[in-house]
Write a protein that holds these residues in place. Structure first.
Motif, PDB file in Angstrom:
ATOM      1  N   ARG A  39       0.805  -1.222   0.000  1.00 58.42           N
ATOM      2  CA  ARG A  39       0.000   0.000   0.000  1.00 58.42           C
ATOM      3  C   ARG A  39       0.836   1.270   0.000  1.00 58.42           C
ATOM      4  N   GLY A  40       2.152   1.101  -0.039  1.00 57.40           N
ATOM      5  CA  GLY A  40       3.005   2.284  -0.095  1.00 57.40           C
ATOM      6  C   GLY A  40       3.004   3.111   1.185  1.00 57.40           C
ATOM      7  N   PRO A  92      -3.384   4.707  -0.782  1.00 58.95           N
ATOM      8  CA  PRO A  92      -4.155   5.166   0.389  1.00 58.95           C
ATOM      9  C   PRO A  92      -3.797   6.616   0.715  1.00 58.95           C
ATOM     10  N   LEU A  93      -4.715   7.309   1.327  1.00 59.27           N
ATOM     11  CA  LEU A  93      -4.420   8.658   1.818  1.00 59.27           C
ATOM     12  C   LEU A  93      -3.191   8.631   2.701  1.00 59.27           C
ATOM     13  N   LYS A  94      -3.102   7.571   3.501  1.00 53.06           N
ATOM     14  CA  LYS A  94      -2.007   7.480   4.471  1.00 53.06           C
ATOM     15  C   LYS A  94      -0.650   7.514   3.775  1.00 53.06           C
ATOM     16  N   GLU A 152       0.969  14.125   9.014  1.00 57.59           N
ATOM     17  CA  GLU A 152       0.445  13.413  10.176  1.00 57.59           C
ATOM     18  C   GLU A 152      -1.014  13.719  10.438  1.00 57.59           C
ATOM     19  N   ARG A 153      -1.772  13.644   9.382  1.00 55.30           N
ATOM     20  CA  ARG A 153      -3.200  13.951   9.496  1.00 55.30           C
ATOM     21  C   ARG A 153      -4.102  12.756   9.200  1.00 55.30           C
ATOM     22  N   VAL A 154      -3.499  11.622   9.012  1.00 45.96           N
ATOM     23  CA  VAL A 154      -4.311  10.469   8.623  1.00 45.96           C
ATOM     24  C   VAL A 154      -4.086   9.289   9.583  1.00 45.96           C
ATOM     25  N   VAL A 212      -2.962   2.433  12.032  1.00 47.60           N
ATOM     26  CA  VAL A 212      -1.659   3.056  11.810  1.00 47.60           C
ATOM     27  C   VAL A 212      -1.843   4.524  12.165  1.00 47.60           C
ATOM     28  N   LEU A 213      -1.144   4.955  13.194  1.00 50.89           N
ATOM     29  CA  LEU A 213      -1.433   6.270  13.769  1.00 50.89           C
ATOM     30  C   LEU A 213      -0.345   7.272  13.488  1.00 50.89           C
ATOM     31  N   PRO A 214      -0.727   8.557  13.351  1.00 51.38           N
ATOM     32  CA  PRO A 214       0.305   9.586  13.322  1.00 51.38           C
ATOM     33  C   PRO A 214       1.054   9.534  14.666  1.00 51.38           C
ATOM     34  N   PRO A 215       2.343   9.827  14.656  1.00 50.71           N
ATOM     35  CA  PRO A 215       3.115   9.706  15.895  1.00 50.71           C
ATOM     36  C   PRO A 215       2.492  10.424  17.094  1.00 50.71           C
TER      37      PRO A 215
END
Lengths: 508, 508
Positions: free
Chosen positions: A205-206, A330-332, A338-340, A360-363
């Motif tokens: 998914r990159g 994916p947007l991610k 760090e908004r996704v 999968v979270l932004p830090p």
């Protein structure tokens, strides 16, 4: 002998308990607890009790041992066995007549705390009231019951490499030595599995994410619930697609969020300058319509998030199954600010009972998320499955399974689409999906005729999952989703043929 | 050949991916996604690419197949393989320099939503801020790290019947046919296990509850978290023992509950006419002091709940291990007015990694509880363990294990108490526990000398779990809990002897 002024309820407990020693144990225990054998009563010797009931002495001894080990009796050397339990003072509670439940569903019904002698002072929290106010059947839709042929959300367990999976489970159980059993495992879940997921996401998914920003959840819904609890205060605007996945609606509603309804067309969500800081979106395959968000719109969503300082929750629930066409990022994978939050699940690629999802979270959000999860689950649940899945991915079994299922599901989708095309022309419109596990169809006629048709199909077990519950208010269109993953091409063709017959019979 | 105007990052990916075909796949995919191989580029034939890199043709073919199945390339019959991916428009997001996280821990730090271009508008919910405001190390105490000999909360995995348990797990895996895998399992957990728990509770604890009012949870903490979310609105008074289990404090604080501190003596919590509707209590064995609540006080608590219309949450975390003395009935078994929630766990009787707890709910609360759990976990997690535990209980293995552990732990507790009695007289006072897995001790001297002593012991790996974190404010007394379940009698004696030596060295 004072002991047998009462009847030992041996026979009753024998029926219930199944073994003689348990029946003795339970009947004596009841007699002791109820006060029928008061403190200090001398019990008969095991020999004489055994003789009385025509059982072997060992049976009684075992029951006495159990009572002894639990403190109900004491043994005084040479003088026998005595009861050692004093019942509590008989206060009013103890002798109060059992009341029937004074307030059923009190939480849902009342709205303010008002203590009184007979009821409960609990109105429940506002969260609880909102949660319970959602319709009873929220979460289930017409056609979702397992009996319906085209229910959505199912996968084909017949094609699952059960033997290979079981050997991963066996290996995991075998190696779960005593040391591992006793360990508290981290809230965020098995590290090996998180690493494998990170690699898979990078490759497939990159998405570049380190395992430390991935938190495993009990299915993806736990991630949705936790995010709402962390981020949605009552009255806060939350943007949801319309129609959307009902889990979003439930979690946002329970949190008191004000739903901002975002319209969806055949390219997915239509970007707007929403006055909100949170968006739940399904860009890879809009749920339920299956529309794939264009790159222009992806970019626009990220723009909006950047300008607003908003967070986008991207739920990628089944896009592992893509049968052709252009892969979409994916947007991610495009997220540089760090908004996704990216949410994924193994419920479709593996099986539904596995209960492994992940975020999968932004830090900046990963530690708050981890700590929120830890309040409910300090140590991760489902560790065996996590370890087995890690093995399955590591051995290449998971990748093989995915590639194989892509071929199967691709053919099945084609069969379904062929069947849909053969239905009378005026009934359904649909944009042919080229990924996922369901095909969305929109009804071209009247609501009434749709209901009649759906009900006729349901009554013959040929139903699909109706989409009405996915809309925020009144559905803008009738329609629903046909699941096909769990059916062979022949089953699909035969089912669609029967549906066609129903359509003909109804004169559609 | 236009293709190789750029370097294929084959070598880099080979190091990373491990296999040649994955390296080709990943390097080509990266080149396609990055735009270095624009849409429509003709890739070299697999034969010539294989020759270029000195690999077999099959290696390249497999990579091409993967790219094809994922839609990155298309194959036109007779004319070769072409890239099929158009990168998104290069908007500002895509090319924005990667920013470092603009707001670390924004949720904890800010208190109001204030959108701005660079940051996030999320302050997080009040719940999130309260949760994160609890100290970082909340949940861990001095001496709880696994390195310390007398850490509390541990059990002896060496005595666990691992082979028997594994055979239950194997049997469960073996019988988890494909049909079971694909099934959504109920939020409240495995029915068989809930039935077994109901029987066990009836037999062992005198609690009459039907399985439908038992909900399995991922450890008992999930039950505490859900109850707080359902019942604790900000500002609501919640009675907690002082000292108490820190999980209660965390969950109540996160919900915004106002803690009413209830004092505890050697008979457990001291009943009062608290102005509150919710009480968390550990009557069977006060946590951490180990005091057993007298029957008079049990009755008084139920009285209070009846008068106030309050709910009592009874956490029975380790009373399965009772080594003598009078058995005590849980509040739940005396509850005739549906005012008690009973929480139990298998973390101590089985092992910590199992993550199976449960709540026995009054009928009026069981559906709200189930639905609250379902928001986070529509389908139960940890199904394999639940099934295996049900087998373990059904075969009698669980009961045998419990009885065996009672004997072992009883002897170990005696060894610990002997060791404590041999410490210099002025140090600790303790009421000898006769159940559970830890012994509480109170320091008789100055706080300073306690700290010095604890630190000296910690530095030699002989620490115990300090109790300071269990108090609401400043501890009323220094002290802590010695865990002993995980240690043999010899290990306990040797450890206590070394502690005695430290005491002597410090002149205590």
């Amino acid at each position: 002998m004072i002991l047998f002024e009462f009847r030992l309820a041996y026979d009753r407990f024998l029926l219930d308990a199944g073994t003689k020693h348990m029946a003795f144990y339970e009947s004596l225990r009841e007699a002791i607890l109820s006060g029928q054998l008061p403190y200090g009563t001398r019990l008969p010797s095991s020999r004489s009790l055994a003789a009385m009931y025509g059982v072997s002495r060992g049976v009684v001894t075992e029951a006495y041992d159990m009572l002894y080990s639990e403190g109900y009796v004491t043994a005084r050397k040479g003088s026998g066995t005595f009861t050692a339990y004093r019942p509590p003072d008989s206060g009013p509670i103890r002798h109060a007549a059992a009341k029937s439940s004074p307030v059923k569903n009190v939480i849902a019904e009342s709205s303010a705390a008002s203590p009184n002698r007979d009821g409960f002072s609990f109105a429940g929290t506002a969260w609880a009231r909102r949660l319970l106010a959602t319709h009873e059947t929220e979460g289930r839709t017409v056609g979702e019951e397992r009996g319906q042929l085209f229910s959505a959300g199912l996968t084909d367990e017949r094609l699952f490499p059960t033997a290979e999976w079981k050997s991963c489970m066996y290996a995991e159980v075998r190696q779960s030595g005593t040391a591992k059993l006793a360990k508290d495992n981290p809230t965020e879940g098995d590290f090996q599995l998180r690493s494998k997921i990170a690699s898979e996401l990078r490759r497939e998914r990159g998405i570049v994410a380190s395992p430390e920003h991935i938190v495993l959840t009990n299915g993806s819904m736990q991630a949705v619930g936790i995010l709402c609890q962390l981020l949605v205060e009552p009255g806060i605007s939350v943007v949801l697609e319309n129609p959307c996945y009902r889990g979003f609606k439930r979690a946002v509603s329970a949190a008191g969020g004000a739903v901002v309804s975002a319209s969806v067309d055949e390219q997915g969500i239509v970007p707007r300058h929403w006055d909100s800081s949170l968006l739940f979106v399904t860009p890879s395959r809009q749920f339920p319509t299956g529309a794939v968000l264009s790159h222009q719109r992806r970019t626009a969503l990220l723009h909006w998030a950047a300008e607003r300082g908003a967070l986008i929750v991207e739920d990628d629930y089944d896009s592992e199954f893509r049968y052709g066409g252009r892969p979409v990022e994916p947007l991610k994978s495009l997220d540089r600010q760090e908004r996704v939050v990216y949410i994924g699940t193994f419920s479709k690629t593996m099986f539904s009972g596995l209960r492994i999802g992940y975020a999968v979270l932004p830090p900046w959000l990963s530690e708050p998320f981890r700590r929120a999860k830890s309040l409910f689950e300090p140590s991760t649940a489902g560790l065996t499955e996590q370890g087995a899945l890690s093995r399955f991915m590591g051995s290449g079994g998971y990748g093989r399974h995915l590639r194989r299922m892509r071929r199967h599901y691709g053919r099945r989708l084609a069969a379904l689409q062929q069947g849909l095309r053969r239905l009378p022309g005026g009934m359904f419109s649909f944009v042919p999906a080229n990924s996922g596990l369901h095909q969305y169809v929109a009804w071209k006629g009247e609501q009434d005729s749709y209901s009649a048709f759906l009900n006729a199909c349901l009554s013959e077990g040929l139903g699909w999952s109706d989409g009405a519950g996915n809309w925020h208010d009144k559905p803008l269109e009738s329609g629903g989703t046909f699941g096909f993953g769990h059916l062979t091409e022949d089953e699909i063709s035969a089912g669609m043929q029967r549906i066609r017959a129903i359509a003909h019979k109804l004169g559609l």
